[in-house]
Design a protein around this motif. Structure first.
Motif, PDB file in Angstrom:
ATOM      1  N   ARG A 446       0.839  -1.216   0.000  1.00  0.00           N
ATOM      2  CA  ARG A 446       0.000   0.000   0.000  1.00  0.00           C
ATOM      3  C   ARG A 446       0.863   1.252   0.000  1.00  0.00           C
ATOM      4  O   ARG A 446       0.569   2.230  -0.691  1.00  0.00           O
ATOM      5  CB  ARG A 446      -0.940  -0.016   1.213  1.00  0.00           C
ATOM      6  N   HIS A 447       1.939   1.244   0.771  1.00  0.00           N
ATOM      7  CA  HIS A 447       2.842   2.404   0.799  1.00  0.00           C
ATOM      8  C   HIS A 447       3.507   2.627  -0.554  1.00  0.00           C
ATOM      9  O   HIS A 447       3.852   3.761  -0.900  1.00  0.00           O
ATOM     10  CB  HIS A 447       3.911   2.213   1.874  1.00  0.00           C
ATOM     11  N   ALA A 448       3.675   1.542  -1.323  1.00  0.00           N
ATOM     12  CA  ALA A 448       4.297   1.655  -2.651  1.00  0.00           C
ATOM     13  C   ALA A 448       3.286   2.024  -3.729  1.00  0.00           C
ATOM     14  O   ALA A 448       3.641   2.128  -4.906  1.00  0.00           O
ATOM     15  CB  ALA A 448       4.992   0.345  -3.014  1.00  0.00           C
ATOM     16  N   GLY A 449       2.027   2.229  -3.339  1.00  0.00           N
ATOM     17  CA  GLY A 449       1.004   2.610  -4.304  1.00  0.00           C
ATOM     18  C   GLY A 449       0.460   1.455  -5.121  1.00  0.00           C
ATOM     19  O   GLY A 449      -0.100   1.667  -6.205  1.00  0.00           O
ATOM     20  N   ILE A 450       0.592   0.231  -4.616  1.00  0.00           N
ATOM     21  CA  ILE A 450       0.112  -0.955  -5.328  1.00  0.00           C
ATOM     22  C   ILE A 450      -1.295  -1.292  -4.849  1.00  0.00           C
ATOM     23  O   ILE A 450      -1.589  -1.221  -3.653  1.00  0.00           O
ATOM     24  CB  ILE A 450       1.061  -2.144  -5.079  1.00  0.00           C
ATOM     25  N   SER A 451      -2.164  -1.658  -5.756  1.00  0.00           N
ATOM     26  CA  SER A 451      -3.530  -2.042  -5.396  1.00  0.00           C
ATOM     27  C   SER A 451      -3.497  -3.320  -4.571  1.00  0.00           C
ATOM     28  O   SER A 451      -2.758  -4.265  -4.888  1.00  0.00           O
ATOM     29  CB  SER A 451      -4.382  -2.263  -6.651  1.00  0.00           C
ATOM     30  N   THR A 452      -4.306  -3.366  -3.512  1.00  0.00           N
ATOM     31  CA  THR A 452      -4.325  -4.529  -2.626  1.00  0.00           C
ATOM     32  C   THR A 452      -5.764  -4.930  -2.312  1.00  0.00           C
ATOM     33  O   THR A 452      -6.695  -4.135  -2.448  1.00  0.00           O
ATOM     34  CB  THR A 452      -3.595  -4.246  -1.307  1.00  0.00           C
ATOM     35  N   PHE A 453      -5.917  -6.183  -1.879  1.00  0.00           N
ATOM     36  CA  PHE A 453      -7.204  -6.669  -1.370  1.00  0.00           C
ATOM     37  C   PHE A 453      -6.943  -7.421  -0.081  1.00  0.00           C
ATOM     38  O   PHE A 453      -6.173  -8.386  -0.057  1.00  0.00           O
ATOM     39  CB  PHE A 453      -7.884  -7.596  -2.375  1.00  0.00           C
ATOM     40  N   TYR A 454      -7.589  -6.975   0.994  1.00  0.00           N
ATOM     41  CA  TYR A 454      -7.444  -7.622   2.288  1.00  0.00           C
ATOM     42  C   TYR A 454      -8.570  -8.627   2.459  1.00  0.00           C
ATOM     43  O   TYR A 454      -9.742  -8.248   2.570  1.00  0.00           O
ATOM     44  CB  TYR A 454      -7.468  -6.578   3.409  1.00  0.00           C
ATOM     45  N   GLY A 455      -8.232  -9.908   2.447  1.00  0.00           N
ATOM     46  CA  GLY A 455      -9.227 -10.955   2.589  1.00  0.00           C
ATOM     47  C   GLY A 455      -8.832 -12.179   1.785  1.00  0.00           C
ATOM     48  O   GLY A 455      -7.802 -12.222   1.113  1.00  0.00           O
TER      49      GLY A 455
END
Length: 607
Positions: A446-455
């Protein structure tokens, strides 16, 4: 050896086999050429049928053509009903209700007006044919959505509208035809109304009862696993035939309701049933389109005048947009989504099949314009299929409602190595997303600006909140071998088995731990484990992107970096290739290699 007889007719078995070969062959060729499959199926059917005369369904297959098409349409609608899970509707629910409860009557009215004033048909024929034109064709929408990769909400709106309105359109035609028949004969209007209401009520009740009964039987284990699909098919055919015998075309409503009930029953075996039905539907859609196109009579089209073109233009540019725009007022949908839906209204199998039936019935009642219904229906289907087949994807991209042509990569498992890989892919203009069940592992991404999904990527939350169609490759990178295998096995049917990858499993070379080829994905990072990859990071290895040229080709890059782990090759057209350990890549100018390499020891002129 099977040949044509002296009259030029094929025997039924050869004709049916030819229909299958042409349909599936057209779909495969369309996939290879990145073209709309429906267009190629129509072309194949027309060439094999009226152009060359090699295939004539009425001559070669005989009276079974009509029942085959009817049963195929019923199965297609049932499969469509199986996709109508309420949980998947999400924020499109209000729009779908409007398109069904407001859009269907408006579509009936606007289509009837177009038929009367543009095509020049009388009001009786316009009312019957206008009801049929409510349908937008799930047999056409599904391949178009698969090709265009629309955003989740407009795709859901188009899919639900097509499936739900299909039986409604057929029943609207039944209602209008009953009125015409009452006016043309001395039958009682009250009797006709009773028959219509009874047929609709019976169809809905039969479909719901059959769906609930099957769901209960499957859930309680009354049907063995290997018998579930055969029992499902037998029940489907029985429900369709029984309700259709009471009121023609009400069987379509019954099987759609049956599919919706099963889709929302929460069955453990639902995914397997749906997958099998999807495969069957691909075959049936192919076959029906080939049969209808091959049955086309050019003499029938010769009855049409310039008003047929005016009619198609009125439907595409006036009737459809006005219906959608008026129906979606107050729904809060963005104007881009409204515009896309308003300009997308392909017609398909149900329209042609039902229109041909009612055209014959109208003509038998002495309605002169009844003979024009079938040719107008075929012209409308052909025009809208070709138009939307070539314009939906560009239109969606122009409106910002498509994922684009560049394929993306879904990384399952957050870690220092996967974050570094995602950064390298993102710099190379590849869309990437990291999913993980541990929020802390996603912090660096997230700090690197990459899209993430938590789950959990296998959860319903992921299915509802992620537009997975944007990604064409999946890589499982967690430290849990069993979970990596589960993810790649479960999602392989969605992405294709050649497009799912996982890190090498510990002890997989030992016979006691070896898994069959049906489980897991392709080996990733040349058999390195996650622990191995992190050890290489600590040793100074890092991701780099090297561009190949005509002077600096793949062989030269391999010679300069024999120890590098080649992760992915990105071609100028945006396509991705994950090479195997012993593979050699082709291509020069414009190809980018994303690799994990030791500290630079030699000068890399193209890095």
């Amino acid at each position: 050896m099977v040949t044509q007889d002296l009259a030029g007719a094929l025997d039924p078995m050869t004709a049916i086999a030819l229909v299958g070969v042409l349909g599936v062959g057209a779909q495969f060729l369309a996939w290879r050429m990145q073209m709309p499959a429906i267009v190629l199926m129509l072309v194949a059917g027309i060439i094999a049928g009226p152009v060359t005369g090699f295939l004539d369904p009425a001559r070669d297959i005989g009276p079974l053509v009509g029942p085959i098409i009817s049963i195929a349409v019923a199965i297609i609608l049932f499969e469509g009903g199986l996709t109508l899970d309420r949980a998947k509707l999400m924020d499109a629910a209000k729009g779908v209700r409007r398109l069904v409860f407001v859009g269907a009557p408006l579509g009936w009215l606007s289509s009837a007006l177009a038929l009367h004033y543009a095509a020049g048909l009388d009001w009786q024929t316009s009312a019957v044919f206008g009801g049929i034109m409510i349908v937008t064709g799930p047999t056409v929408i599904a391949p178009l959505l698969r090709q265009a990769k629309l955003s989740r909400r407009p795709a859901a709106l188009l899919q639900w509208e097509a499936i739900v309105n299909d039986p409604i359109g057929a029943l609207a035609a039944v209602l209008a035809f009953e009125v015409v028949m009452v006016r043309s004969t001395a039958s009682s209007g009250w009797h006709a109304t009773q028959e219509l209401v009874l047929g609709i009520a019976l169809a809905g009740a039969a479909g719901a009862a059959a769906g609930y009964g099957l769901a209960t039987a499957f859930r309680r284990g009354w049907v063995p696993e290997y018998m579930k699909v055969p029992v499902l098919f037998a029940t489907l055919l029985a429900v369709f035939a029984a309700t259709d015998s009471v009121l023609h075309e009400s069987g379509l409503l019954a099987v759609t309701v049956m599919g919706v009930v099963i889709a929302n029953a929460g069955l453990p075996s639902y995914a397997e049933i749906l997958r099998f039905k999807e495969h069957a539907t691909v075959l049936l859609v192919s076959g029906v389109f080939i049969l209808l196109a091959a049955s086309l009579d050019f003499a029938m089209l010769g009855q049409l005048t310039w008003r047929a073109a005016l009619f198609v233009g009125a439907v595409v540019l006036l009737a459809r947009p006005l219906t959608v725009i008026l129906s979606l007022i107050g729904t809060g949908l963005p104007w881009r989504e409204k515009a896309l839906i308003a300009l997308t209204g392909p017609r398909g199998v149900v329209l042609v099949a039902v229109a041909g039936l009612f055209g014959e019935r109208l003509a038998a009642l002495g309605v002169a314009d009844g003979a024009l219904v079938a040719p107008l229906a075929f012209v409308l289907v052909t025009a809208t299929v070709v138009l939307h087949g070539f314009t939906l994807k560009p239109l969606a991209q122009a409106l910002g409602l498509a994922g684009g042509d560049a394929p993306g990569i879904l990384l399952v498992g957050g870690s220092a190595w996967s974050t570094a890989l995602a950064e390298a892919l993102q710099k190379a203009k590849v869309e990437v997303l990291i999913a993980d069940m541990n929020r802390g592992r996603l912090q660096a991404a997230r700090h690197a600006g990459i899209s993430t999904f938590y789950g959990d990527i296998l959860s319903e939350a992921a299915e509802h909140n992620l537009e997975l169609a944007r990604f064409t490759r999946l890589v499982a990178l967690t430290d849990n071998d069993a979970y990596n295998t589960l993810v790649t096995t479960d999602l392989a049917p969605e992405y294709g088995r050649d497009n799912v990858f996982q890190l090498a499993r510990a002890k997989e070379n030992q016979a006691r731990y070896a898994l069959p080829a049906t489980l897991g994905g392709r080996v990733f990072a040349q058999g390195k484990s996650l622990e191995d990859l992190h050890a290489l990071i600590r040793a100074g290895w890092e991701f780099r992107t090297t561009g190949l040229t005509s002077e600096y080709d793949f062989a030269q890059w391999q010679a300069d970096r024999p120890d590098a782990l080649l992760i992915v090759a990105i071609y100028p057209n945006g396509q991705l290739r994950f090479p195997r350990e012993d593979s050699r890549l082709k291509g020069g100018d414009g190809v980018q290699l994303v690799h994990f390499s030791p500290p630079k020891l030699v000068k890399d002129p193209a890095a």
